[in-house]
Scaffold this motif. Structure first.
Motif, PDB file in Angstrom:
ATOM      1  N   UNK A  89       0.846  -1.206   0.000  1.00 27.57           N
ATOM      2  CA  UNK A  89       0.000   0.000   0.000  1.00 27.57           C
ATOM      3  C   UNK A  89       0.872   1.244   0.000  1.00 27.57           C
ATOM      4  N   UNK A  90       0.398   2.289  -0.688  1.00 27.03           N
ATOM      5  CA  UNK A  90       1.061   3.588  -0.697  1.00 27.03           C
ATOM      6  C   UNK A  90       0.043   4.648  -0.313  1.00 27.03           C
ATOM      7  N   UNK A  91       0.431   5.566   0.574  1.00 28.18           N
ATOM      8  CA  UNK A  91      -0.484   6.607   1.014  1.00 28.18           C
ATOM      9  C   UNK A  91       0.303   7.692   1.743  1.00 28.18           C
ATOM     10  N   UNK A  92      -0.397   8.767   2.093  1.00 35.23           N
ATOM     11  CA  UNK A  92       0.197   9.837   2.894  1.00 35.23           C
ATOM     12  C   UNK A  92      -0.528   9.928   4.224  1.00 35.23           C
ATOM     13  N   UNK A  93       0.217  10.224   5.280  1.00 35.80           N
ATOM     14  CA  UNK A  93      -0.424  10.378   6.582  1.00 35.80           C
ATOM     15  C   UNK A  93       0.368  11.363   7.441  1.00 35.80           C
ATOM     16  N   UNK A  94      -0.319  11.930   8.418  1.00 31.59           N
ATOM     17  CA  UNK A  94       0.313  12.844   9.368  1.00 31.59           C
ATOM     18  C   UNK A  94       0.639  12.100  10.652  1.00 31.59           C
ATOM     19  N   UNK A  95       1.858  12.315  11.145  1.00 28.44           N
ATOM     20  CA  UNK A  95       2.236  11.758  12.443  1.00 28.44           C
ATOM     21  C   UNK A  95       2.550  12.914  13.397  1.00 28.44           C
ATOM     22  N   UNK A  96       2.494  12.632  14.675  1.00 30.37           N
ATOM     23  CA  UNK A  96       2.818  13.621  15.704  1.00 30.37           C
ATOM     24  C   UNK A  96       4.174  13.238  16.287  1.00 30.37           C
ATOM     25  N   UNK A  97       5.180  14.081  16.120  1.00 32.79           N
ATOM     26  CA  UNK A  97       6.519  13.723  16.617  1.00 32.79           C
ATOM     27  C   UNK A  97       6.690  14.082  18.087  1.00 32.79           C
ATOM     28  N   UNK A 104       4.072  15.417   7.768  1.00 34.13           N
ATOM     29  CA  UNK A 104       3.395  14.684   6.699  1.00 34.13           C
ATOM     30  C   UNK A 104       4.364  13.677   6.095  1.00 34.13           C
ATOM     31  N   UNK A 105       3.979  12.412   6.107  1.00 33.95           N
ATOM     32  CA  UNK A 105       4.834  11.337   5.592  1.00 33.95           C
ATOM     33  C   UNK A 105       4.212  10.700   4.353  1.00 33.95           C
ATOM     34  N   UNK A 106       5.056  10.428   3.369  1.00 30.78           N
ATOM     35  CA  UNK A 106       4.634   9.618   2.221  1.00 30.78           C
ATOM     36  C   UNK A 106       5.094   8.199   2.508  1.00 30.78           C
ATOM     37  N   UNK A 107       4.152   7.285   2.654  1.00 34.09           N
ATOM     38  CA  UNK A 107       4.449   5.945   3.186  1.00 34.09           C
ATOM     39  C   UNK A 107       4.221   4.835   2.161  1.00 34.09           C
ATOM     40  N   UNK A 108       5.035   3.797   2.298  1.00 38.00           N
ATOM     41  CA  UNK A 108       4.818   2.543   1.580  1.00 38.00           C
ATOM     42  C   UNK A 108       4.820   1.431   2.610  1.00 38.00           C
ATOM     43  N   UNK A 126       8.874   8.794   4.020  1.00 38.34           N
ATOM     44  CA  UNK A 126       9.660   9.993   3.718  1.00 38.34           C
ATOM     45  C   UNK A 126       8.908  11.215   4.235  1.00 38.34           C
ATOM     46  N   UNK A 127       9.602  12.078   4.952  1.00 40.88           N
ATOM     47  CA  UNK A 127       9.004  13.306   5.475  1.00 40.88           C
ATOM     48  C   UNK A 127       8.896  14.324   4.334  1.00 40.88           C
ATOM     49  N   UNK A 128       7.672  14.633   3.923  1.00 43.24           N
ATOM     50  CA  UNK A 128       7.474  15.570   2.806  1.00 43.24           C
ATOM     51  C   UNK A 128       6.796  16.861   3.294  1.00 43.24           C
TER      52      UNK A 128
END
Length: 364
Positions: A89-97, A104-108, A126-128
């Motif tokens: 799966x590929x998607x974008x999501x927000x994480x709280x550091x 915002x991360x672009x994830x696989x 990847x942090x975008x």
């Protein structure tokens, strides 16, 4: 039974393979996280630790919900379930550091398969955040440029009904009588001024990008209301054809979608040398919405079509080429595409292809 030498060779091969894996893991410029089947982080590489601000040991003690933005947690769970079934799966999501900042991360997501069984999941991220912020600035800048170019035409469109209003007021002042017919016309003109100015204000207002269930034809009608001013000045008519038997809904940021449509129509208007038309056709094809913008302008050669969307390439003397480059970027975000079909002296057809969302979807 294997000889001692064969065992030594196999052990060496195993060590070599392990070192290859460790090198890929540790020195990867993207964050790499090893996740258990139940969703816990087992290990993170140095870049992954830097992105979230936690060490692998700290991550092992944390629940996924502590890292993932609350509004995106359910979406991530669905993607995770798909991967446990052996599908990436590929998607974008927000994480709280660690600093409580949103990144915002672009994830696989990739399944870890051992002996034909899924035993866990690898997440490559990847942090975008900075890249997306720069992208937003470019989109906003181009939007304000388009609004500036439209301002003269809109002002002209508003001035016409204002002239009518002034005339009717002067007539009623002179006659000292109230004319119901005049009042009806005046109210109609006021409503049109209000509609045009409201659309302009909404378009120009800085808003948080938000994808919502959006009626495609309603967005197009709002855009046509804005663009009719410039079209009228250029002696161009705009016609909307709806071939679908029911409303078509897409997941979209309404303002960004308007920006794309405005740019396409504006280019069509400017490509028409004399009296002409732009026909917009909306159709439903399987799970996709197709929007065709057809003009009878001067058209483009195949060579120019291949360059369309390239930043700083423009067919206009004063153009920057950023308008369509921004449109392509917006459509990419909307999981859509733009295609051009044209020929010199044969006009141009721009087709926008977007996914339709389920009609009973609760996307908001």
């Amino acid at each position: 039974m294997e000889s001692q030498q064969e065992l030594v060779v196999k052990e060496h091969e195993l060590q070599t393979s392990n070192q290859h894996y460790q090198s890929l893991f540790k020195h990867n410029p993207d964050g790499v996280f090893e996740i258990s089947k139940t969703g816990e982080v087992l290990l993170a590489n140095p870049e992954g630790e830097a992105i979230v601000g936690y060490s692998s040991e700290e991550l092992q003690k944390m629940k996924p919900s502590a890292l993932i933005a609350a509004e995106e947690f359910d979406m991530c769970k669905e993607y995770f379930k798909e991967v446990l079934n052996g599908k990436g799966a590929k998607f974008e999501m927000n994480v709280i550091n660690r600093k409580r900042e949103r990144r915002l991360l672009r994830c696989s997501l990739l399944p870890i398969i051992v002996h034909k069984q899924v035993v866990g999941v690898f997440m490559i991220a990847r942090d975008i955040t900075t890249y997306r912020q720069d992208e937003e600035l470019m989109i906003t800048s181009e939007k304000m440029s388009v609004i500036g170019q439209m301002a003269g035409a809109v002002a002209h469109e508003i001035r016409n009904p204002l002239t009518s209003l002034k005339g009717f007021v002067q007539v009623m002042q002179a006659s000292k009588e109230t004319n119901d017919t005049y009042l009806d016309i005046m109210m109609s003109e006021i409503d049109r001024i209000n509609l045009i100015s409201s659309e302009m204000l909404i378009l120009g207002k800085k808003q948080h990008v938000s994808f919502e269930k959006t009626n495609l034809c309603e967005i197009l009608k709002q855009v046509i209301t804005l663009m009719e001013a410039q079209a009228n000045l250029n002696n161009v008519s705009i016609l909307l054809k709806e071939t679908a038997k029911r409303p078509i809904y897409v997941s979209a940021d309404a303002n960004q979608l308007k920006q794309v449509f405005i740019n396409v129509i504006k280019n069509g208007v400017e490509a028409i040398m004399e009296k002409g038309h732009i026909t917009i056709t909306v159709e439903e094809k399987d799970t996709r919405a197709l929007i065709h913008f057809e003009d009878n302008g001067i058209g483009m050669s195949q060579e120019r079509i291949e360059q369309v969307g390239t930043p700083f390439y423009s067919t206009k003397e004063a153009g920057t080429g950023l308008g369509l480059a921004v449109c392509y970027k917006i459509m990419e975000r909307h999981q859509g595409t733009m295609h051009f079909k044209s020929g010199k002296g044969k006009g141009t057809t721009v087709t926008i292809d977007m996914p339709i969302i389920e009609r009973n979807s609760r996307l908001s």
